[in-house]
Design a protein around this motif. Structure first.
Motif, short mmCIF file in Angstrom:
data_model
loop_
_atom_site.label_atom_id
_atom_site.label_comp_id
_atom_site.label_asym_id
_atom_site.label_seq_id
_atom_site.Cartn_x
_atom_site.Cartn_y
_atom_site.Cartn_z
N ASP A 61 50.48 52.70 43.49
CA ASP A 61 49.50 53.14 44.51
C ASP A 61 48.14 52.52 44.22
O ASP A 61 47.45 52.07 45.13
CB ASP A 61 49.38 54.67 44.52
CG ASP A 61 50.61 55.35 45.09
OD1 ASP A 61 51.44 54.66 45.74
OD2 ASP A 61 50.75 56.58 44.88
N LEU A 62 47.76 52.50 42.95
CA LEU A 62 46.49 51.90 42.53
C LEU A 62 46.47 50.41 42.86
O LEU A 62 45.49 49.88 43.39
CB LEU A 62 46.30 52.13 41.03
CG LEU A 62 44.99 51.72 40.38
CD1 LEU A 62 43.83 52.55 40.93
CD2 LEU A 62 45.08 51.90 38.87
N GLU A 63 47.59 49.74 42.58
CA GLU A 63 47.72 48.31 42.87
C GLU A 63 47.60 48.04 44.37
O GLU A 63 46.91 47.11 44.80
CB GLU A 63 49.06 47.81 42.33
CG GLU A 63 49.26 46.32 42.42
CD GLU A 63 50.56 45.90 41.76
OE1 GLU A 63 50.52 44.89 41.03
OE2 GLU A 63 51.60 46.56 41.96
N SER A 64 48.25 48.87 45.17
CA SER A 64 48.18 48.71 46.63
C SER A 64 46.77 48.93 47.15
O SER A 64 46.30 48.21 48.03
CB SER A 64 49.12 49.70 47.31
OG SER A 64 50.45 49.41 46.98
N ILE A 67 39.52 49.81 36.52
CA ILE A 67 40.45 50.94 36.44
C ILE A 67 41.89 50.43 36.49
O ILE A 67 42.75 50.86 35.72
CB ILE A 67 40.18 51.94 37.59
CG1 ILE A 67 38.82 52.61 37.39
CG2 ILE A 67 41.29 52.98 37.68
CD1 ILE A 67 38.32 53.37 38.60
N TYR A 68 42.14 49.48 37.39
CA TYR A 68 43.48 48.90 37.53
C TYR A 68 43.90 48.20 36.23
O TYR A 68 45.03 48.37 35.75
CB TYR A 68 43.49 47.92 38.70
CG TYR A 68 44.71 47.05 38.77
CD1 TYR A 68 45.93 47.55 39.22
CD2 TYR A 68 44.65 45.71 38.37
CE1 TYR A 68 47.05 46.75 39.27
CE2 TYR A 68 45.77 44.91 38.43
CZ TYR A 68 46.97 45.43 38.87
OH TYR A 68 48.08 44.63 38.93
N LEU A 69 43.00 47.42 35.63
CA LEU A 69 43.33 46.72 34.39
C LEU A 69 43.64 47.71 33.27
O LEU A 69 44.58 47.50 32.49
CB LEU A 69 42.18 45.81 33.96
CG LEU A 69 42.02 44.49 34.70
CD1 LEU A 69 40.88 43.68 34.09
CD2 LEU A 69 43.30 43.67 34.69
N ASN A 70 42.84 48.76 33.16
CA ASN A 70 43.08 49.77 32.12
C ASN A 70 44.43 50.45 32.34
O ASN A 70 45.18 50.69 31.38
CB ASN A 70 41.96 50.81 32.10
CG ASN A 70 40.70 50.25 31.47
OD1 ASN A 70 40.74 49.33 30.67
ND2 ASN A 70 39.57 50.81 31.85
#
Length: 202
Positions: free
Chosen positions: A180-183, A159-162
């Motif tokens: 936020d997703l990265e954290s 999900i993060y890569l997309n």
């Protein structure tokens, strides 16, 4: 990615102790702990070891595999498998369910195809030797708990890569959601690599 100082602060706060308490437990001067956490000074290997012990995490949870590779705990195994997956050397693959998770019964660790020209697995059958090219085999994780956590990480990492494909021209709300997703991904990875459970011995 988080710096060593940010990781020390993360695990210290998770444990619910102050910088002064961490300094007291480790025998490291409080000013040094503050400088480590603000990245004004880098801890040496001996200090990293003492801080990791005080925070009840693996040393690799603080300094990664950059300074010294170890394979002693389940956290070390998670760290290795995540790095291999991210680099494309050994990818977690399989059929996905409705929630987009790889199903445990289909999960396999698949080597990158460029490795096939350089490596083969060799088996001895009595006096005959049989070699199998790397691209002709897959590995299966036999520990269901490790597999389950790695599957959940892989889904979130995907999900993060997309999401990272769309941030170049994104608006501020999208950028905030991405950070936020990265954290969250970093927190998941820190939780996995901090596992101090010893690897099973045969």
């Amino acid at each position: 990615m988080l710096t060593i100082g940010e990781k020390i602060r993360y695990f210290r706060k998770k444990l619910g102790i102050t910088q002064d308490q961490l300094a007291s437990v480790t025998g490291i001067h409080p000013v040094s702990i503050r400088k480590y956490e603000t990245n004004k000074m880098q801890p040496q290997a001996a200090q990293i070891e003492r801080i990791a012990d005080a925070l009840h995490v693996n040393r690799s949870a603080l300094d990664g595999f950059d300074t010294q590779f170890r394979m002693e705990t389940v956290g070390d195994l998670y760290g290795l498998l995540m790095e291999l997956h991210k680099s494309g050397i050994l990818m977690l693959r399989g059929e996905r369910n409705e929630e987009k998770y790889i199903t445990p019964e289909s999960a396999q660790l698949v080597p990158a195809s460029p490795l096939a020209g350089y490596f083969a697995m060799q088996f001895s059958e009595s006096k005959k030797k049989k070699a199998i090219q790397v691209n002709d085999f897959t590995l299966c994780l036999t520990d269901s708990d490790v597999l389950d956590k790695l599957i959940k990480w892989e889904c979130f990492y995907g999900i993060y890569l997309n999401a990272s494909k769309f941030i170049e021209n994104a608006d501020q709300t999208t950028l905030d959601n991405y950070h936020d997703l990265e954290s969250t991904l970093e927190a998941i990875e820190l939780e996995l690599i901090s596992c101090r459970e010893p690897l099973a011995k045969e």
